[in-house]
Design a protein around this motif. Structure first.
Motif, short mmCIF file in Angstrom:
data_model
loop_
_atom_site.label_atom_id
_atom_site.label_comp_id
_atom_site.label_asym_id
_atom_site.label_seq_id
_atom_site.Cartn_x
_atom_site.Cartn_y
_atom_site.Cartn_z
N ARG A 62 0.53 -1.01 -0.21
CA ARG A 62 0.06 0.27 0.02
C ARG A 62 0.98 1.44 -0.28
O ARG A 62 0.26 2.45 -0.34
N ALA A 63 1.75 0.80 0.52
CA ALA A 63 2.51 2.10 0.78
C ALA A 63 3.52 2.49 -0.50
O ALA A 63 3.40 3.90 -0.63
N VAL A 64 4.07 1.58 -1.54
CA VAL A 64 4.64 2.09 -2.78
C VAL A 64 3.96 2.36 -3.64
O VAL A 64 4.04 3.35 -4.24
N GLY A 65 2.35 1.37 -3.77
CA GLY A 65 0.98 2.56 -4.42
C GLY A 65 0.64 3.94 -4.13
O GLY A 65 -0.22 4.69 -4.72
N ASP A 66 1.03 4.33 -2.84
CA ASP A 66 0.05 5.35 -1.81
C ASP A 66 0.43 6.76 -3.53
O ASP A 66 2.34 6.82 -3.35
N GLY A 67 -0.18 7.55 -4.08
CA GLY A 67 0.23 8.74 -5.17
C GLY A 67 0.25 7.93 -6.43
O GLY A 67 1.08 9.43 -7.27
N ARG A 68 0.54 6.79 -6.48
CA ARG A 68 1.24 6.17 -7.71
C ARG A 68 0.68 5.60 -8.88
O ARG A 68 0.37 4.99 -9.89
N VAL A 69 -0.25 4.53 -7.58
CA VAL A 69 -1.18 3.54 -8.35
C VAL A 69 -2.78 4.00 -8.42
O VAL A 69 -2.62 4.36 -6.71
N GLY A 70 -3.16 3.80 -9.41
CA GLY A 70 -4.87 3.48 -8.71
C GLY A 70 -4.95 5.24 -8.61
O GLY A 70 -5.90 5.33 -7.71
N VAL A 71 -4.58 6.02 -8.73
CA VAL A 71 -4.67 7.68 -8.77
C VAL A 71 -6.06 8.03 -8.90
O VAL A 71 -6.55 7.93 -10.06
#
Length: 293
Positions: free
Chosen positions: A17-26
């Motif tokens: 989840r931390a890796v995806g924050d602001g980068r994935v599924g924006v």
């Protein structure tokens, strides 16, 4: 999970989840709290994965790829679950097998909700140390220590103040693979007994796959090659369900399936680069409601 040992899978999920924050599924996904729950090398690994620059050293490259692949899976299922929580709008939320879930700290929609986090005592102790001084955004947060293989969920929730007469949203994310069918039945029995009309269960589950053992073996090999801890070493996958089996299981406990989401199809709809292989899949997220008579 071995008694007195906090879950390593919970850390991997939090990293995803931390890796995806602001980068994935924006626009559909956000979890700025996840990184705050990580420590030392856990957070450094996330920073490397978020950099967008693949390391040249092969061990670090494997870890980089694994965390980005994990992020795609976690972001996809988080979007589905969060939206189902919002649309229900119930005054109580119970997170079963909460791990390092950050919804009580990041979802403003829970400002009027009473939240109960249920988990193994060792994992819960680790979680409470990590959240430290972070303030929840929900109305109240109660930790409910339960070993799903031994303890009774219903009495534990009752003692913690859960209101059986008030509608509840239940999140059962990433837990079912680790439960036998008998343990899943026992949990569902307690959920059904404590679900007033209007309650909702949101659960993720894997499909039966004869090649899954090879995927599990791949994780073991990856861990040896990279020198990392195998997150599934003490958390074996022991069960899987078809959508038909899941529908029947929930119906037997008075819950009507209103949505059964193929997470791989959802990842494509969200333009998330999730991978599907013969060895593992993203599985499904099922939403089931306690409807009136």
């Amino acid at each position: 999970m071995i008694e007195e040992q906090a879950s390593r899978t919970a850390v991997l999920v939090c990293q995803g989840r931390a890796v995806g924050d602001g980068r994935v599924g924006v626009g559909r996904f956000s979890d700025p709290v996840a990184a705050q729950l990580l420590q030392g090398e856990e957070r450094q690994a996330v920073e490397r994965a978020r950099s967008g620059s693949a390391p040249r050293q092969w061990r670090e490259r494997m870890h980089y790829e694994m965390l980005n692949a994990t992020s795609a899976v976690l972001v996809t299922r988080t979007v589905v679950i969060d939206e189902a929580v919002r649309s229900a709008g119930n005054p109580q939320l119970v997170v079963l097998g909460a791990g390092l879930d950050a919804r009580a700290w990041r979802m403003s929609e829970l400002s009027g909700a009473v939240v109960f986090e249920v988990d193994h005592p060792a994992s819960q102790q680790d979680k409470r140390q990590r959240v430290d001084s972070l303030e929840p955004v929900c109305k109240s947060l109660t930790y409910v220590p339960v070993d799903f293989g031994r303890d009774e969920l219903g009495p534990a929730l009752a003692a913690a103040g859960h209101d059986q007469a008030s509608p509840t949203t239940w999140i059962w994310e990433g837990v079912l693979p680790y439960l036998t069918h008998a343990e899943a039945e026992a949990t569902l029995l307690a959920v059904a007994e404590r679900s007033a009309e209007g309650s909702r269960l949101i659960a993720t589950y894997p499909m039966p796959n004869r090649l899954a053992a090879l995927g599990r073996r791949g994780m073991q090999v990856y861990s040896r090659l990279t020198g990392a801890k195998d997150p599934l070493e003490n958390e074996r996958h022991v069960s899987a369900w078809s959508p038909e089996q899941m529908r029947s299981l929930l119906a037997a406990h008075g819950l009507t399936v209103t949505s059964n989401v193929d997470l791989f199809a959802t990842s494509r709809d969200l333009s998330i680069p999730a991978r599907q292989s013969r060895f593992y899949g993203l599985g499904y997220a099922v939403v089931a409601d306690k409807l009136g008579g």
